[in-house]
Scaffold this motif. Sequence first.
Motif, PDB file in Angstrom:
ATOM      1  N   HIS A  24      -9.044  -6.848   4.249  1.00  0.00           N
ATOM      2  CA  HIS A  24      -8.906  -5.583   3.526  1.00  0.00           C
ATOM      3  C   HIS A  24      -7.474  -5.074   3.636  1.00  0.00           C
ATOM      4  CE1 HIS A  24      -9.109  -1.178   3.060  1.00  0.00           C
ATOM      5  NE2 HIS A  24      -9.996  -1.469   2.119  1.00  0.00           N
ATOM      6  N   ARG A  25      -6.927  -5.119   4.840  1.00  0.00           N
ATOM      7  CA  ARG A  25      -5.565  -4.636   5.073  1.00  0.00           C
ATOM      8  C   ARG A  25      -4.547  -5.491   4.313  1.00  0.00           C
ATOM      9  NH1 ARG A  25      -4.024   0.006   5.365  1.00  0.00           N
ATOM     10  NH2 ARG A  25      -2.451   0.553   6.852  1.00  0.00           N
ATOM     11  N   SER A  26      -4.778  -6.801   4.270  1.00  0.00           N
ATOM     12  CA  SER A  26      -3.890  -7.701   3.540  1.00  0.00           C
ATOM     13  C   SER A  26      -3.921  -7.389   2.044  1.00  0.00           C
ATOM     14  CB  SER A  26      -4.303  -9.149   3.794  1.00  0.00           C
ATOM     15  OG  SER A  26      -3.522 -10.019   3.027  1.00  0.00           O
ATOM     16  N   THR A  28      -4.879  -4.592   0.581  1.00  0.00           N
ATOM     17  CA  THR A  28      -4.293  -3.268   0.375  1.00  0.00           C
ATOM     18  C   THR A  28      -2.773  -3.345   0.491  1.00  0.00           C
ATOM     19  OG1 THR A  28      -6.292  -2.223   1.244  1.00  0.00           O
ATOM     20  CG2 THR A  28      -4.327  -0.862   1.162  1.00  0.00           C
ATOM     21  N   GLY A  29      -2.285  -4.091   1.478  1.00  0.00           N
ATOM     22  CA  GLY A  29      -0.846  -4.248   1.660  1.00  0.00           C
ATOM     23  C   GLY A  29      -0.176  -4.873   0.454  1.00  0.00           C
ATOM     24  N   ASP A  30      -0.813  -5.882  -0.127  1.00  0.00           N
ATOM     25  CA  ASP A  30      -0.278  -6.507  -1.340  1.00  0.00           C
ATOM     26  C   ASP A  30      -0.172  -5.490  -2.473  1.00  0.00           C
ATOM     27  OD1 ASP A  30      -0.171  -8.941   0.001  1.00  0.00           O
ATOM     28  OD2 ASP A  30      -1.973  -9.748  -0.988  1.00  0.00           O
ATOM     29  N   LYS A  31      -1.207  -4.695  -2.632  1.00  0.00           N
ATOM     30  CA  LYS A  31      -1.221  -3.676  -3.693  1.00  0.00           C
ATOM     31  C   LYS A  31      -0.187  -2.580  -3.415  1.00  0.00           C
ATOM     32  CE  LYS A  31      -4.906  -4.868  -6.218  1.00  0.00           C
ATOM     33  NZ  LYS A  31      -4.814  -5.074  -7.660  1.00  0.00           N
ATOM     34  N   LEU A  32      -0.066  -2.166  -2.146  1.00  0.00           N
ATOM     35  CA  LEU A  32       0.904  -1.130  -1.792  1.00  0.00           C
ATOM     36  C   LEU A  32       2.334  -1.591  -2.043  1.00  0.00           C
ATOM     37  CD1 LEU A  32      -0.648   0.292   1.481  1.00  0.00           C
ATOM     38  CD2 LEU A  32      -0.361   1.517  -0.687  1.00  0.00           C
ATOM     39  N   SER A  33       2.592  -2.861  -1.789  1.00  0.00           N
ATOM     40  CA  SER A  33       3.952  -3.372  -2.003  1.00  0.00           C
ATOM     41  C   SER A  33       4.351  -3.247  -3.470  1.00  0.00           C
ATOM     42  CB  SER A  33       4.087  -4.805  -1.503  1.00  0.00           C
ATOM     43  OG  SER A  33       3.368  -5.695  -2.323  1.00  0.00           O
ATOM     44  N   GLN A  34       3.386  -3.308  -4.362  1.00  0.00           N
ATOM     45  CA  GLN A  34       3.666  -3.119  -5.794  1.00  0.00           C
ATOM     46  C   GLN A  34       4.112  -1.679  -6.082  1.00  0.00           C
ATOM     47  OE1 GLN A  34       0.126  -4.408  -7.864  1.00  0.00           O
ATOM     48  NE2 GLN A  34       0.252  -6.477  -7.016  1.00  0.00           N
ATOM     49  N   LEU A  35       3.758  -0.760  -5.189  1.00  0.00           N
ATOM     50  CA  LEU A  35       4.175   0.647  -5.320  1.00  0.00           C
ATOM     51  C   LEU A  35       5.425   0.937  -4.492  1.00  0.00           C
ATOM     52  CD1 LEU A  35       0.743   2.521  -4.989  1.00  0.00           C
ATOM     53  CD2 LEU A  35       2.013   2.000  -7.084  1.00  0.00           C
ATOM     54  N   GLY A  40       0.128   1.760   5.999  1.00  0.00           N
ATOM     55  CA  GLY A  40       0.254   2.900   6.911  1.00  0.00           C
ATOM     56  C   GLY A  40       0.883   4.093   6.222  1.00  0.00           C
ATOM     57  N   GLN A  41       1.828   3.834   5.347  1.00  0.00           N
ATOM     58  CA  GLN A  41       2.482   4.939   4.638  1.00  0.00           C
ATOM     59  C   GLN A  41       1.518   5.644   3.694  1.00  0.00           C
ATOM     60  OE1 GLN A  41       5.811   2.757   2.943  1.00  0.00           O
ATOM     61  NE2 GLN A  41       7.183   3.525   4.540  1.00  0.00           N
ATOM     62  N   GLU A  42       0.594   4.881   3.124  1.00  0.00           N
ATOM     63  CA  GLU A  42      -0.350   5.480   2.192  1.00  0.00           C
ATOM     64  C   GLU A  42      -1.231   6.513   2.873  1.00  0.00           C
ATOM     65  OE1 GLU A  42      -3.206   2.490   3.950  1.00  0.00           O
ATOM     66  OE2 GLU A  42      -1.050   2.712   3.768  1.00  0.00           O
ATOM     67  N   GLN A  43      -1.516   6.306   4.157  1.00  0.00           N
ATOM     68  CA  GLN A  43      -2.372   7.245   4.873  1.00  0.00           C
ATOM     69  C   GLN A  43      -1.714   8.620   4.994  1.00  0.00           C
ATOM     70  OE1 GLN A  43      -3.832   5.503   8.535  1.00  0.00           O
ATOM     71  NE2 GLN A  43      -3.984   3.515   7.554  1.00  0.00           N
ATOM     72  N   VAL A  44      -0.408   8.633   5.198  1.00  0.00           N
ATOM     73  CA  VAL A  44       0.320   9.899   5.275  1.00  0.00           C
ATOM     74  C   VAL A  44       0.259  10.609   3.925  1.00  0.00           C
ATOM     75  CG1 VAL A  44       2.605  10.949   5.580  1.00  0.00           C
ATOM     76  CG2 VAL A  44       1.849   9.133   7.124  1.00  0.00           C
ATOM     77  N   LEU A  45       0.539   9.860   2.861  1.00  0.00           N
ATOM     78  CA  LEU A  45       0.520  10.462   1.525  1.00  0.00           C
ATOM     79  C   LEU A  45      -0.875  10.961   1.161  1.00  0.00           C
ATOM     80  CD1 LEU A  45       2.864   7.955  -0.337  1.00  0.00           C
ATOM     81  CD2 LEU A  45       3.458  10.184   0.629  1.00  0.00           C
ATOM     82  N   GLU A 120     -13.523  -4.092  -4.953  1.00  0.00           N
ATOM     83  CA  GLU A 120     -13.453  -5.525  -4.659  1.00  0.00           C
ATOM     84  C   GLU A 120     -14.182  -5.843  -3.351  1.00  0.00           C
ATOM     85  OE1 GLU A 120      -9.075  -6.247  -6.745  1.00  0.00           O
ATOM     86  OE2 GLU A 120      -9.211  -6.060  -4.568  1.00  0.00           O
ATOM     87  N   LEU A 121     -13.954  -5.022  -2.342  1.00  0.00           N
ATOM     88  CA  LEU A 121     -14.577  -5.211  -1.034  1.00  0.00           C
ATOM     89  C   LEU A 121     -16.098  -5.155  -1.123  1.00  0.00           C
ATOM     90  CD1 LEU A 121     -14.314  -5.187   2.188  1.00  0.00           C
ATOM     91  CD2 LEU A 121     -14.418  -2.706   1.971  1.00  0.00           C
ATOM     92  N   LEU A 122     -16.600  -4.228  -1.919  1.00  0.00           N
ATOM     93  CA  LEU A 122     -18.039  -3.974  -1.958  1.00  0.00           C
ATOM     94  C   LEU A 122     -18.727  -4.562  -3.189  1.00  0.00           C
ATOM     95  CD1 LEU A 122     -17.926  -0.302  -0.642  1.00  0.00           C
ATOM     96  CD2 LEU A 122     -18.460  -2.393   0.635  1.00  0.00           C
ATOM     97  N   ALA A 123     -18.079  -5.509  -3.850  1.00  0.00           N
ATOM     98  CA  ALA A 123     -18.692  -6.163  -5.008  1.00  0.00           C
ATOM     99  C   ALA A 123     -20.031  -6.767  -4.584  1.00  0.00           C
ATOM    100  CB  ALA A 123     -17.764  -7.244  -5.557  1.00  0.00           C
TER     101      ALA A 123
END
Length: 177
Positions: A24-26, A28-35, A40-45, A120-123
């Motif tokens: 899940h973290r991997s 999410t990390g791939d998707k976050l890098s596109q932003l 970890g940064q997304e949690q603050v936002l 995706e996780l809960l498909a």
Amino acid sequence: MDSDIKHPGIKSVGWALVQASRLHRSRTGDKLSQLGLFAGQEQVLQALADAGPMTMGDLASILRVRPPTASKTVSRLSALKLVERHTEPGDARVVRVKLTKEGKRKAAAIDALWNEVESELLAGFDNKDRKRLRKLLRKAAKNLAGLTGADQTGFEVEAEDDVDELGTEEQELAATA
């Protein structure tokens, strides 16, 4: 690798949780890098988007991290012009953090990203399975939080309307959480 070889922890709930969490973290990390963000940064936002401006101490508490960790992440997000820090009028020791306009846009994009990865996780999971998994994970986290001395808030049973939709076993689980 031989497909007949199995990890010794294959029947362990903890092992399955670690694997699911890592994947899940991997993802999410791939998707976050596109932003242009790191994990970890997304949690603050997200926390700031949800609760609004807050002190560094409150932010650290919500994120369940030490204040220096929160401060380091906020510094990085500030350099990206996603958050602003301001001292409290009358007490310069108190620093409040808030989202910038760009930070609010990123937070909205993160919400969409988070929903996509969760889908995706809960498909293949129906709503009953999703609620049950969420409750079981909260209960497991609360168990460990109690043993480690961590803050146990955030692991509460969901609103009553969620409990009403559950079967007898899930209602019993909710009552013991």
